[in-house]
Scaffold this motif. Structure first.
Motif, PDB file in Angstrom:
ATOM      1  N   PHE A  92       0.811 -11.317   3.108  1.00 36.77           N
ATOM      2  CA  PHE A  92      -0.517 -10.815   3.444  1.00 36.77           C
ATOM      3  C   PHE A  92      -0.563  -9.292   3.611  1.00 36.77           C
ATOM      4  O   PHE A  92      -1.637  -8.723   3.761  1.00 36.77           O
ATOM      5  N   GLY A  93       0.582  -8.646   3.622  1.00 39.71           N
ATOM      6  CA  GLY A  93       0.614  -7.205   3.799  1.00 39.71           C
ATOM      7  C   GLY A  93       1.988  -6.750   4.260  1.00 39.71           C
ATOM      8  O   GLY A  93       2.973  -7.485   4.140  1.00 39.71           O
ATOM      9  N   VAL A  94       2.058  -5.556   4.814  1.00 41.15           N
ATOM     10  CA  VAL A  94       3.313  -4.996   5.306  1.00 41.15           C
ATOM     11  C   VAL A  94       3.212  -4.826   6.821  1.00 41.15           C
ATOM     12  O   VAL A  94       2.212  -4.342   7.343  1.00 41.15           O
ATOM     13  N   THR A  95       4.238  -5.244   7.504  1.00 40.31           N
ATOM     14  CA  THR A  95       4.258  -5.113   8.960  1.00 40.31           C
ATOM     15  C   THR A  95       5.361  -4.161   9.374  1.00 40.31           C
ATOM     16  O   THR A  95       6.202  -3.752   8.557  1.00 40.31           O
ATOM     17  N   VAL A  96       5.362  -3.804  10.626  1.00 39.90           N
ATOM     18  CA  VAL A  96       6.480  -3.078  11.221  1.00 39.90           C
ATOM     19  C   VAL A  96       7.079  -4.024  12.243  1.00 39.90           C
ATOM     20  O   VAL A  96       6.361  -4.642  13.031  1.00 39.90           O
TER      21      VAL A  96
END
Length: 283
Positions: A225-229
């Protein structure tokens, strides 16, 4: 016909009453009425066949037979209670509280512990509350500042993480992150800001999705769903199994730590020390 069983509740009432020599105070300690204490004493006297106390206007005194019986009865009653408590503790379930954000690190370790020590049973309760109090638990994993007397498990250290399916063919650069949806582990986005500021990123985040916990943000990243940290320790297994890719070597520490507190040894179930030692070992 066998003799009636010794009334153990009455024995306890006798021991407490002999210590106070006062029915009112004995009733207060036993959390029953004064009349109930009198009835328990009377039932034991009936079983024994002799009086335990002489009643006076100012209180009670032990009879000669009561005074003679008390030391042995008190010692044996205490030994029975101690044996029962030890038996209960040896089969006790260790009650562990942990924040939901620690589950990716904790659950594999608990599964491995159960395989290595099948007689050690842990009841796990998850929470989003980062209270430093044990409450009714035997041990608790905390997130934030490590309180005095706690065991330090690991520091929170963040790096971006993304599903392999979202990676471009070319090497991903920091500025390339701008085209992704940013998955935030917190409502205020401070974790991403901390990492981006360290890299001196010069772009604005266009699309964001915020989550209540880091675990939810990590799960969303795994699903593409996207990029996380994410904390590098929490995603160790995900990285090893390539459910996630950490495209940058740069990390940033937030100042928060994961730590462990435990019940004092004198109040702890016997196997608590084994659980603490297992969780503290590296790797």
């Amino acid at each position: 016909m066998s003799r009636r069983s010794l009334p153990l509740n009455a024995v306890h009432a006798f021991i407490v009453t002999a210590r106070h020599l006062n029915l009112t105070r004995a009733a207060g300690e036993l959390c029953i009425t004064q009349g109930a204490v009198s009835r328990k004493i009377a039932s034991l006297e009936s079983w024994l066949g002799f009086a335990l106390f002489d009643r006076h206007a100012r209180g009670l005194t032990l009879t000669a037979q009561g005074a003679s019986l008390l030391p042995a009865m008190k010692t044996n009653f205490e030994q029975m209670v101690f044996a029962a408590e030890q038996a209960s503790k040896s089969h006790a379930v260790i009650r562990l509280k942990a924040p939901t954000c620690a589950m990716r690190w904790l659950v594999p370790r608990l599964v491995a512990l159960e395989q290595a020590q099948p007689d050690l049973h842990v009841s796990l309760t998850t929470t989003v509350d980062h209270s430093t109090q044990l409450e009714n638990y035997d041990a608790a994993i905390l997130y934030g500042s490590a309180p005095a007397g706690s065991w330090r498990l690991f520091d929170e250290e963040l790096t971006p993480a993304i599903a392999a399916s979202l990676l471009p063919a070319a090497v991903l650069r920091v500025e390339d992150l701008a085209r992704y949806t940013f998955l935030h582990p917190t409502a205020d986005g401070r974790d991403w800001r901390l990492w981006l500021n360290q890299q001196q990123a010069g772009f604005s985040i266009r699309r964001s999705q915020h989550f209540d916990t880091m675990d939810l943000a990590i799960s969303a990243a795994i699903q593409g769903f996207g990029v996380t940290v994410a904390d590098v320790t929490l995603i160790e297994t995900d990285l090893a199994m390539r459910r996630l890719i950490a495209p940058f070597s740069e990390t940033v520490k937030t100042g928060a730590v994961y730590s462990l507190i435990q019940r004092p040894a004198e109040d702890a179930p016997p196997q608590l020390a084994a659980l603490v030692a297992w969780l503290r070992q590296p790797g």
